[in-house]
Scaffold this motif. Structure first.
Motif, PDB file in Angstrom:
ATOM      1  N   ALA A  33       0.827  -1.211   0.000  1.00 48.53           N
ATOM      2  CA  ALA A  33       0.000   0.000   0.000  1.00 48.53           C
ATOM      3  C   ALA A  33       0.859   1.258   0.000  1.00 48.53           C
ATOM      4  O   ALA A  33       0.584   2.211  -0.738  1.00 48.53           O
ATOM      5  CB  ALA A  33      -0.931  -0.005   1.209  1.00 48.53           C
ATOM      6  N   ASP A  34       1.906   1.274   0.800  1.00 49.96           N
ATOM      7  CA  ASP A  34       2.757   2.466   0.878  1.00 49.96           C
ATOM      8  C   ASP A  34       3.390   2.783  -0.473  1.00 49.96           C
ATOM      9  O   ASP A  34       3.430   3.947  -0.898  1.00 49.96           O
ATOM     10  CB  ASP A  34       3.856   2.264   1.928  1.00 49.96           C
ATOM     11  N   GLU A  35       3.878   1.756  -1.159  1.00 50.43           N
ATOM     12  CA  GLU A  35       4.548   2.013  -2.428  1.00 50.43           C
ATOM     13  C   GLU A  35       3.556   2.447  -3.512  1.00 50.43           C
ATOM     14  O   GLU A  35       3.848   3.328  -4.320  1.00 50.43           O
ATOM     15  CB  GLU A  35       5.340   0.779  -2.880  1.00 50.43           C
ATOM     16  N   CYS A  36       2.378   1.829  -3.525  1.00 51.17           N
ATOM     17  CA  CYS A  36       1.348   2.264  -4.481  1.00 51.17           C
ATOM     18  C   CYS A  36       0.895   3.684  -4.180  1.00 51.17           C
ATOM     19  O   CYS A  36       0.676   4.487  -5.095  1.00 51.17           O
ATOM     20  CB  CYS A  36       0.167   1.308  -4.453  1.00 51.17           C
ATOM     21  N   HIS A  37       0.757   4.022  -2.904  1.00 50.31           N
ATOM     22  CA  HIS A  37       0.368   5.379  -2.515  1.00 50.31           C
ATOM     23  C   HIS A  37       1.410   6.400  -2.964  1.00 50.31           C
ATOM     24  O   HIS A  37       1.061   7.519  -3.372  1.00 50.31           O
ATOM     25  CB  HIS A  37       0.184   5.463  -0.994  1.00 50.31           C
ATOM     26  N   GLU A  38       2.673   6.019  -2.898  1.00 55.30           N
ATOM     27  CA  GLU A  38       3.732   6.927  -3.351  1.00 55.30           C
ATOM     28  C   GLU A  38       3.556   7.313  -4.812  1.00 55.30           C
ATOM     29  O   GLU A  38       3.938   8.413  -5.226  1.00 55.30           O
ATOM     30  CB  GLU A  38       5.106   6.273  -3.160  1.00 55.30           C
ATOM     31  N   HIS A  39       2.958   6.432  -5.584  1.00 56.59           N
ATOM     32  CA  HIS A  39       2.735   6.689  -7.012  1.00 56.59           C
ATOM     33  C   HIS A  39       1.332   7.234  -7.287  1.00 56.59           C
ATOM     34  O   HIS A  39       0.942   7.358  -8.453  1.00 56.59           O
ATOM     35  CB  HIS A  39       2.975   5.410  -7.809  1.00 56.59           C
ATOM     36  N   GLY A  40       0.576   7.531  -6.230  1.00 55.81           N
ATOM     37  CA  GLY A  40      -0.705   8.207  -6.401  1.00 55.81           C
ATOM     38  C   GLY A  40      -1.910   7.318  -6.566  1.00 55.81           C
ATOM     39  O   GLY A  40      -3.004   7.813  -6.872  1.00 55.81           O
ATOM     40  N   ALA A  41      -1.766   6.010  -6.380  1.00 54.00           N
ATOM     41  CA  ALA A  41      -2.889   5.090  -6.545  1.00 54.00           C
ATOM     42  C   ALA A  41      -3.457   4.694  -5.190  1.00 54.00           C
ATOM     43  O   ALA A  41      -2.715   4.475  -4.230  1.00 54.00           O
ATOM     44  CB  ALA A  41      -2.456   3.839  -7.300  1.00 54.00           C
ATOM     45  N   ALA A  42      -4.768   4.609  -5.121  1.00 53.58           N
ATOM     46  CA  ALA A  42      -5.422   4.065  -3.939  1.00 53.58           C
ATOM     47  C   ALA A  42      -5.304   2.547  -3.957  1.00 53.58           C
ATOM     48  O   ALA A  42      -5.116   1.933  -5.012  1.00 53.58           O
ATOM     49  CB  ALA A  42      -6.876   4.486  -3.895  1.00 53.58           C
ATOM     50  N   VAL A  43      -5.438   1.937  -2.779  1.00 54.36           N
ATOM     51  CA  VAL A  43      -5.292   0.479  -2.656  1.00 54.36           C
ATOM     52  C   VAL A  43      -6.412  -0.070  -1.780  1.00 54.36           C
ATOM     53  O   VAL A  43      -6.662   0.432  -0.684  1.00 54.36           O
ATOM     54  CB  VAL A  43      -3.937   0.092  -2.028  1.00 54.36           C
ATOM     55  N   MET A  44      -7.081  -1.078  -2.274  1.00 55.74           N
ATOM     56  CA  MET A  44      -8.064  -1.823  -1.480  1.00 55.74           C
ATOM     57  C   MET A  44      -7.800  -3.309  -1.630  1.00 55.74           C
ATOM     58  O   MET A  44      -6.965  -3.730  -2.430  1.00 55.74           O
ATOM     59  CB  MET A  44      -9.486  -1.471  -1.905  1.00 55.74           C
ATOM     60  N   ILE A  45      -8.538  -4.089  -0.864  1.00 53.15           N
ATOM     61  CA  ILE A  45      -8.410  -5.537  -0.914  1.00 53.15           C
ATOM     62  C   ILE A  45      -9.796  -6.146  -0.812  1.00 53.15           C
ATOM     63  O   ILE A  45     -10.698  -5.565  -0.210  1.00 53.15           O
ATOM     64  CB  ILE A  45      -7.502  -6.061   0.220  1.00 53.15           C
ATOM     65  N   GLN A  46      -9.965  -7.301  -1.415  1.00 58.60           N
ATOM     66  CA  GLN A  46     -11.231  -8.021  -1.318  1.00 58.60           C
ATOM     67  C   GLN A  46     -11.099  -9.106  -0.262  1.00 58.60           C
ATOM     68  O   GLN A  46     -10.172  -9.916  -0.303  1.00 58.60           O
ATOM     69  CB  GLN A  46     -11.589  -8.648  -2.665  1.00 58.60           C
ATOM     70  N   LEU A  47     -12.030  -9.112   0.674  1.00 56.71           N
ATOM     71  CA  LEU A  47     -12.056 -10.108   1.735  1.00 56.71           C
ATOM     72  C   LEU A  47     -13.248 -11.035   1.533  1.00 56.71           C
ATOM     73  O   LEU A  47     -14.324 -10.591   1.117  1.00 56.71           O
ATOM     74  CB  LEU A  47     -12.175  -9.431   3.104  1.00 56.71           C
TER      75      LEU A  47
END
Length: 678
Positions: free
Chosen positions: A89-103
């Motif tokens: 999540a941290d690395e994706c956030h650094e590039h401006g993308a939101a991150v979610m997960i399916q549970l």
């Protein structure tokens, strides 16, 4: 300002998404020990840095121990998942993308002999055909435990710094409660629709108690099972309305259909030859009915369709998941006005079919996807320009030409035919598989951009090759059908290629003997059956067409089962005799002594190819490496340095079916990993 509807920001609760394109939750089966480690992170980061608004990870991340993954899913119930998900999540956030997960809890959509060998659970004893486990009907303590597991998994993801979660309710435990086909519990969790939804709202309440209201929570769910006795559209709209009114759900991700069989799954996630975006209008109806932020993904492979989805107000966010497996830089190319450079998804579904058969997801024509830690999506320039000659312009030869061109080399391709494509041309003769031509068309366009020179109608001899004074020669000549498979009578056989090309017309009573088990056998059988012939498909294996995986098998079966076609397994064709116009097939078995005789007027054999390698062996004495490949260097991503012949004039390699009979992905991967280091 850019007025492209796809590039407009969207406000999802407190989260501002930079555009409208997302990758929906999917599990490419890259975890290690159930954790999203380096490769998993690199896969998502590649798409994040190229501009996708949100990357949704882990289709079917397991929230309970009695929901063992049937393919390599993330184990969200383990606390050790938190630092791994945080790094992603941290690395994706650094590039401006939101991150979610399916549970999810898989319920009956798993097996009891996986993981900890715990009983499969569901709101009824109804077995799921796909995974074959007979479930235990849930007890009250199971329900309480699983509700708590959902909340704990959500808490793990909030601790990891994700922007939100998505709960899955199509084919899994949550909607097994919803559907009257899979819930025969008494109240309070069975009976009326409101009772069948109680489990979902109890889960949502438990999650909100743990993570609060600021954390984003949505559902990906079926709003119409499209199956007799199941949830219908009216039920789905009612469920959608209740979800929108409960105050605990922030978005709806709409699915239509059911997934407990290969056929049902393929209708939910259509493949090549099926209609694009078949459920998009339905998702739009749900959005109009509820007013909720609405997501949708189902065969939206191209930018035009995605743009329509947003511009027409059908959805707020459009999922282009398989499209991003094919080209992770899709959004960047839209932003830069390079839509023509987007590598097209051809709907071959090699990615998903591999997952459902226990492998990792690979794109049929992007061999870097799923190998981001070892294979580049963008090819760097070489430090020195070389003369590269490639013989053959099938998928292997064209990928070699593209990669060598990207490296900055001078590339020439010799092709015996009058057009490129190799075996892809045969595959695409089936109207249902014509999208495969995009594999060739995209590479030809890239080669034109890179200045690759093509010479068609050119049969390459050693002197032809030497006249180009190459530094490197790549033999990508493919193979020819192998039909010398019998003890006697091979002269009476025709190949699957003969039928697919139209060079030989189908008979009236035809045996298709398929000892390779790939798509060519079924394609030939379909051509024959569609001609009106009585068609028997025979294999010595215990199942027919084992290389044609589940979802790709569906359209073949839908066609062949309506025609005069039979399937015979476990019989081996031993020899053939001809008596007038009749062919006598002598059959045996690998399981013991057996001999049977059958009569046909045509016997078609599908037994793969043998390399067309004469030129390769003619050139060996003139090459520096004598054709040798240093596998250590190849795997480590290092240039080939073998030079055993000091008199040699060039390096020589062969790739694809010129080596051995494999598939399109293998041919392209051969080319990429060899040429990227040239």
């Amino acid at each position: 300002m850019n007025h492209d509807p796809l590039l407009q920001p969207f406000q999802l609760k407190h989260l501002t998404l930079r555009n409208r394109i997302i990758t929906t939750s999917h599990e490419p089966a890259y975890p290690e020990d159930g954790m999203p480690k380096a490769l998993y992170r690199a896969y998502h980061v590649e798409r994040a840095k190229a501009g996708v608004a949100m990357t949704m990870t882990a289709g079917s991340a397991a929230i309970s121990r009695d929901s063992p993954p049937v393919f390599n899913n993330i184990l969200a119930y383990k606390e050790e998942v938190v630092p791994w998900m945080k790094a992603l999540a941290d690395e994706c956030h650094e590039h401006g993308a939101a991150v979610m997960i399916q549970l999810t809890h898989l319920g009956r959509r798993t097996r009891w002999d996986k993981g900890d060998w715990l009983p499969v659970v569901s709101p009824s004893h109804q077995r799921e055909p796909a995974h074959r486990a007979f479930p235990k009907r849930l007890e009250h303590w199971d329900i309480e435990r699983i509700i708590s597991d959902y909340a704990s998994a959500a808490e793990h993801m909030q601790a990891a710094g994700l922007d939100g979660i998505e709960l899955q309710a199509y084919g899994h435990l949550m909607d097994q409660f919803w559907s009257p086909l899979t819930n025969d519990l008494d109240g309070p969790y069975g009976g009326s629709l409101d009772n069948r939804l109680r489990f979902t709202f109890d889960v949502l309440k438990a999650i909100r108690q743990r993570v609060g209201n600021r954390f984003i929570v949505g559902l990906r769910y079926t709003a119409d099972e499209v199956i007799s006795g199941g949830l219908d559209k009216a039920d789905g709209l009612r469920i959608s309305q209740l979800l929108s009114e409960c105050g605990m759900v922030d978005f709806l991700n709409v699915i239509r259909g059911h997934i407990e069989t290969d056929a049902g799954l393929t209708d939910v996630i259509p493949i090549q030859g099926m209609r694009n975006a078949p459920h998009l209008d339905f998702a739009g109806e749900v959005r109009a009915h509820t007013g909720m932020p609405t997501l949708h993904a189902a065969k939206i492979p191209d930018v035009a369709t995605a743009r329509h989805a947003i511009a027409s107000g059908l959805v707020d966010l459009v999922g282009m998941t398989r499209a991003h497996m094919t080209d992770p830089h899709l959004v960047r190319k839209i932003i830069e006005g390079r839509e023509a450079d987007i590598r097209p998804c051809v709907g071959a579904n090699y990615c998903l079919d591999r997952i459902y058969h226990g492998g990792a997801a690979y794109c049929i024509h992007n061999a870097a996807t799923g190998r981001e830690t070892t294979m580049p999506h963008e090819i760097p320039k070489a430090t020195r320009k070389r003369q590269v000659l490639i013989v053959g312009s099938g998928p292997a030869g064209l990928e070699a030409a593209r990669v060598a061109g990207e490296r900055g080399h001078q590339v020439t391709v010799l092709e015996a035919a009058d057009q490129p494509g190799g075996q892809i041309r045969l595959t695409a003769r089936s109207p249902r598989r014509k999208e495969m031509l995009s594999i060739i068309d995209w590479r030809m366009a890239q080669c034109a951009r890179l200045g690759v020179q093509f010479h068609f109608n050119t049969w390459a001899e050693p002197d032809t090759v030497l006249a180009h004074r190459p530094d490197l020669v790549i033999i990508a000549t493919g193979g020819l059908p192998h039909t010398e498979v019998l003890e006697s009578g091979n002269q009476w056989l025709v190949s699957s290629w003969d039928i697919l090309s139209g060079d030989i017309k189908p008979g009236r009573n035809v045996l298709v003997y398929d000892d390779a088990g790939d798509a060519a056998g079924l394609q030939a059988a379909e051509v024959i059956a569609l001609s009106g012939a009585r068609t028997e498909i025979m294999t010595p294996d215990r199942a027919f067409a084992p290389e044609v995986m589940g979802m790709n098998l569906v359209p073949f079966m839908r066609s062949l089962q309506t025609l005069d076609t039979t399937f015979t397994v476990t019989y081996r064709l031993k020899r053939v005799e001809r008596q007038g116009t009749t062919l006598i097939a002598h059959l045996g078995s690998d399981y013991g002594p057996l001999e049977k005789h059958r009569e046909f007027d045509q016997i078609v054999v599908n037994h793969g190819t043998r390399p067309l390698d004469e030129l390769y062996f003619q050139l060996l004495p003139r090459s520096r490496n004598q054709g040798a490949v240093d596998y250590g260097q190849l795997i480590a991503g290092q240039p080939q340095s073998v030079a055993d012949n000091p008199e040699g004039e060039f390096q020589l390699f062969r790739i694809g079916d010129a080596v051995s009979s494999r598939n399109t992905h293998a041919a392209i991967y051969d080319a990429l990993r060899l040429l990227k280091d040239l």
